[in-house]
Motif scaffolding. Sequence first.
Motif, PDB file in Angstrom:
ATOM      1  N   ARG A  20       2.821  26.007   8.670  1.00  0.00           N
ATOM      2  CA  ARG A  20       4.088  24.985   8.301  1.00  0.00           C
ATOM      3  C   ARG A  20       4.151  25.201   6.584  1.00  0.00           C
ATOM      4  O   ARG A  20       5.259  25.019   6.255  1.00  0.00           O
ATOM      5  N   SER A  21       2.996  25.851   6.121  1.00  0.00           N
ATOM      6  CA  SER A  21       3.008  25.643   4.505  1.00  0.00           C
ATOM      7  C   SER A  21       4.047  26.756   3.964  1.00  0.00           C
ATOM      8  O   SER A  21       4.620  26.553   3.048  1.00  0.00           O
ATOM      9  N   ASP A  22       4.062  28.028   4.656  1.00  0.00           N
ATOM     10  CA  ASP A  22       5.149  28.846   4.312  1.00  0.00           C
ATOM     11  C   ASP A  22       6.585  28.109   4.366  1.00  0.00           C
ATOM     12  O   ASP A  22       7.523  28.475   3.479  1.00  0.00           O
ATOM     13  N   LEU A  23       6.942  27.699   5.528  1.00  0.00           N
ATOM     14  CA  LEU A  23       8.164  27.160   5.684  1.00  0.00           C
ATOM     15  C   LEU A  23       8.653  25.836   4.708  1.00  0.00           C
ATOM     16  O   LEU A  23       9.628  25.840   4.113  1.00  0.00           O
ATOM     17  N   VAL A  24       7.595  24.845   4.325  1.00  0.00           N
ATOM     18  CA  VAL A  24       7.685  24.097   3.565  1.00  0.00           C
ATOM     19  C   VAL A  24       7.938  24.587   2.000  1.00  0.00           C
ATOM     20  O   VAL A  24       8.490  24.417   1.215  1.00  0.00           O
ATOM     21  N   SER A  25       7.066  25.603   1.444  1.00  0.00           N
ATOM     22  CA  SER A  25       7.374  26.281   0.515  1.00  0.00           C
ATOM     23  C   SER A  25       8.440  26.805   0.001  1.00  0.00           C
ATOM     24  O   SER A  25       9.227  26.704  -0.798  1.00  0.00           O
ATOM     25  N   ALA A  26       9.089  27.480   0.975  1.00  0.00           N
ATOM     26  CA  ALA A  26      10.314  28.039   0.935  1.00  0.00           C
ATOM     27  C   ALA A  26      11.444  27.016   0.707  1.00  0.00           C
ATOM     28  O   ALA A  26      12.376  27.055  -0.133  1.00  0.00           O
ATOM     29  N   LEU A  27      11.290  25.978   1.389  1.00  0.00           N
ATOM     30  CA  LEU A  27      12.144  24.831   1.213  1.00  0.00           C
ATOM     31  C   LEU A  27      12.079  23.956  -0.118  1.00  0.00           C
ATOM     32  O   LEU A  27      13.269  23.737  -0.523  1.00  0.00           O
ATOM     33  N   PHE A  28      10.882  23.737  -0.573  1.00  0.00           N
ATOM     34  CA  PHE A  28      10.840  23.121  -1.919  1.00  0.00           C
ATOM     35  C   PHE A  28      11.269  24.077  -2.809  1.00  0.00           C
ATOM     36  O   PHE A  28      11.704  23.702  -3.877  1.00  0.00           O
ATOM     37  N   PHE A  29      11.061  25.326  -2.705  1.00  0.00           N
ATOM     38  CA  PHE A  29      11.582  26.333  -3.920  1.00  0.00           C
ATOM     39  C   PHE A  29      13.012  26.135  -3.960  1.00  0.00           C
ATOM     40  O   PHE A  29      13.507  25.895  -5.151  1.00  0.00           O
ATOM     41  N   PHE A  30      13.708  26.069  -2.892  1.00  0.00           N
ATOM     42  CA  PHE A  30      15.239  25.920  -2.781  1.00  0.00           C
ATOM     43  C   PHE A  30      15.435  24.529  -3.363  1.00  0.00           C
ATOM     44  O   PHE A  30      16.389  24.490  -4.289  1.00  0.00           O
ATOM     45  N   ILE A  31      14.801  23.448  -3.239  1.00  0.00           N
ATOM     46  CA  ILE A  31      15.012  21.907  -3.858  1.00  0.00           C
ATOM     47  C   ILE A  31      15.035  22.072  -5.424  1.00  0.00           C
ATOM     48  O   ILE A  31      15.643  21.702  -6.071  1.00  0.00           O
ATOM     49  N   ILE A  32      13.757  22.830  -5.480  1.00  0.00           N
ATOM     50  CA  ILE A  32      13.539  22.729  -7.022  1.00  0.00           C
ATOM     51  C   ILE A  32      14.433  23.676  -7.886  1.00  0.00           C
ATOM     52  O   ILE A  32      14.749  23.224  -8.898  1.00  0.00           O
ATOM     53  N   VAL A  33      14.758  24.847  -7.431  1.00  0.00           N
ATOM     54  CA  VAL A  33      15.726  25.737  -8.067  1.00  0.00           C
ATOM     55  C   VAL A  33      17.272  24.952  -8.317  1.00  0.00           C
ATOM     56  O   VAL A  33      17.648  25.002  -9.448  1.00  0.00           O
ATOM     57  N   VAL A  34      17.338  24.444  -7.243  1.00  0.00           N
ATOM     58  CA  VAL A  34      18.888  23.709  -7.479  1.00  0.00           C
ATOM     59  C   VAL A  34      18.835  22.342  -8.320  1.00  0.00           C
ATOM     60  O   VAL A  34      19.763  22.287  -9.054  1.00  0.00           O
ATOM     61  N   SER A  35      17.776  21.660  -8.263  1.00  0.00           N
ATOM     62  CA  SER A  35      17.574  20.596  -9.162  1.00  0.00           C
ATOM     63  C   SER A  35      17.490  20.859 -10.422  1.00  0.00           C
ATOM     64  O   SER A  35      17.645  20.250 -11.414  1.00  0.00           O
ATOM     65  N   THR A  64      15.716  32.693   1.069  1.00  0.00           N
ATOM     66  CA  THR A  64      15.678  33.395   2.165  1.00  0.00           C
ATOM     67  C   THR A  64      14.423  34.647   1.933  1.00  0.00           C
ATOM     68  O   THR A  64      13.795  35.157   2.634  1.00  0.00           O
ATOM     69  N   MET A  65      14.802  35.174   0.533  1.00  0.00           N
ATOM     70  CA  MET A  65      14.021  36.473   0.298  1.00  0.00           C
ATOM     71  C   MET A  65      12.377  35.885   0.418  1.00  0.00           C
ATOM     72  O   MET A  65      11.864  36.834   0.594  1.00  0.00           O
ATOM     73  N   LEU A  66      12.288  34.789  -0.038  1.00  0.00           N
ATOM     74  CA  LEU A  66      10.641  34.559  -0.008  1.00  0.00           C
ATOM     75  C   LEU A  66      10.099  34.803   1.232  1.00  0.00           C
ATOM     76  O   LEU A  66       8.862  35.184   1.272  1.00  0.00           O
ATOM     77  N   SER A  67      10.634  34.345   2.317  1.00  0.00           N
ATOM     78  CA  SER A  67       9.821  34.404   3.573  1.00  0.00           C
ATOM     79  C   SER A  67      10.063  36.042   4.407  1.00  0.00           C
ATOM     80  O   SER A  67       9.317  36.353   5.519  1.00  0.00           O
ATOM     81  N   LEU A  68      11.115  36.958   3.566  1.00  0.00           N
ATOM     82  CA  LEU A  68      11.385  38.027   4.347  1.00  0.00           C
ATOM     83  C   LEU A  68      10.251  38.833   4.473  1.00  0.00           C
ATOM     84  O   LEU A  68       9.786  39.773   5.382  1.00  0.00           O
ATOM     85  N   PRO A  69       9.332  39.298   3.487  1.00  0.00           N
ATOM     86  CA  PRO A  69       8.094  40.360   3.465  1.00  0.00           C
ATOM     87  C   PRO A  69       7.326  40.047   4.491  1.00  0.00           C
ATOM     88  O   PRO A  69       6.723  41.132   5.003  1.00  0.00           O
ATOM     89  N   ARG A  70       7.221  38.920   4.909  1.00  0.00           N
ATOM     90  CA  ARG A  70       6.279  38.667   5.983  1.00  0.00           C
ATOM     91  C   ARG A  70       6.835  38.793   7.528  1.00  0.00           C
ATOM     92  O   ARG A  70       6.283  38.374   8.488  1.00  0.00           O
ATOM     93  N   LEU A  71       8.077  38.880   7.333  1.00  0.00           N
ATOM     94  CA  LEU A  71       8.893  39.191   8.772  1.00  0.00           C
ATOM     95  C   LEU A  71       8.469  40.199   9.751  1.00  0.00           C
ATOM     96  O   LEU A  71       7.802  39.698  10.758  1.00  0.00           O
ATOM     97  N   PHE A  72       7.630  41.392   9.223  1.00  0.00           N
ATOM     98  CA  PHE A  72       6.969  42.340  10.059  1.00  0.00           C
ATOM     99  C   PHE A  72       5.645  42.621   9.414  1.00  0.00           C
ATOM    100  O   PHE A  72       4.913  43.239  10.171  1.00  0.00           O
TER     101      PHE A  72
END
Lengths: 222, 212
Positions: A20-35, A64-72
């Motif tokens: 879950r850490s990957d998922l949460v870190s991308a979300l927090f990245f979004f929150i912080i950048v916007v804030s 979205t870019m953050l999680s892309l490298p790990r897609l494959f």
Amino acid sequence: MLKLICAIIARDLRLAMRRRSDLVSALFFFIIVVSLFPLGVGPEPELLRKLAPGVLWVAALLATMLSLPRLFADDHRDGTLEQLALAPQPLGLIVLGKVLAHWLISGLPLALLAPLLGLQFDLPTDALLMLSVSLLIGTPALSGIGAIGAALTLGVRGGGVLLSLLVLPLYIPVLIFGAGAVDATLTGLGAQAHLSLLGALTLAGVFFAPWPTAAALRIALE
Amino acid sequence: MLEATGLECVRGECRLFAGIGFRLGGSEMLFVQGHNGSGKTSLLRMLCGLAPAAAGEIRWRGELIGKLGEDYRRELCYLGHQNAIKEELTPLENLLASARLADEALAEAAALAALEAFGLAGREHLPCRYLSQGQKRRVALSRLVHERRALWVLDEPYVALDPAAIELVARLIGAHLQRGGLVALTTHQAVDVDARVVRELRLEATASWRAS
């Protein structure tokens, strides 16, 4: 066919839930950048309302870019990708499943969270709603287009940066129509046209991107 | 059933082997031998269609495997160097997920029985990252218990296994051959497999640098 796609989505969602850490870190990245923007720009409602669509959409692209490298990359490292390539179904379908799973993990939470963050920019209710809708319609295209880039940079050293350089320019149309939809709502023009184009981009991105992605994956496996 | 002629493998500027050919029928085992770096894994990946051959062709039931595509992959089971198991998933989830992706119906009870056969009873619900190297290999190999596809391509199946597990794998391979299946495998260990016909293929040290 549908069974296979569902099996892939179920597997990827389960893996994401275990990590879950990957998922949460991308979300927090979004929150912080916007804030950071309202803090940096200052409390001028007029200016913030003008900035909001672009800022929120750009932050969504980057998250979205953050999680892309790990897609494959994970599947490639542990040999699962070879097994997927040897499955008795077209690799494109498997990629389609992975793209949909990626959207559920990265795009959907962003779209649901965005209206809350939009409040910081003093957006009116109809614009907040439109922000969510445009992200819902547009983010699948980001996952689809991103998959091509992720497959092309698979196994390349420093692939993350290369992936951004490759994929971000391709995100420009989605950004323009996505932010444009919210902007049009703000100015009272109606976002129908923007949303239609955004929908077309998503359909093209999700249903055509898996095939070049599959070809790139087969090259990466050689 | 499986037939290869004039296979050539080129890695970068180096030609690993050339002119390799064999025929493999039902109940026959292909034993690929050679020192490290002689191209055994490359050959097996070619047989699966994962890597293209620089020259030569591979036929399955008389048809080129590239042309058969999915029909060939439906009859192929490949077990590579890597275990292809997910560290976050439990052995049971891994086994069920890989069966589902291969479009096979595998009941949970059958999967549990396969894991038990490989001595993983009691660890079915433990995430694989807590398992040892040998246990991870056992999880990967437990696929073979219920595997009924005709052609098995096994790359170093015995690596990291203890003698009891090696014997079990050898028994599974023997049973597969008894059923009329085909096996292509590489190993550096001398393991007795109950096979009527073993075709040995030695990849000699023919590696040569191409004149550029």
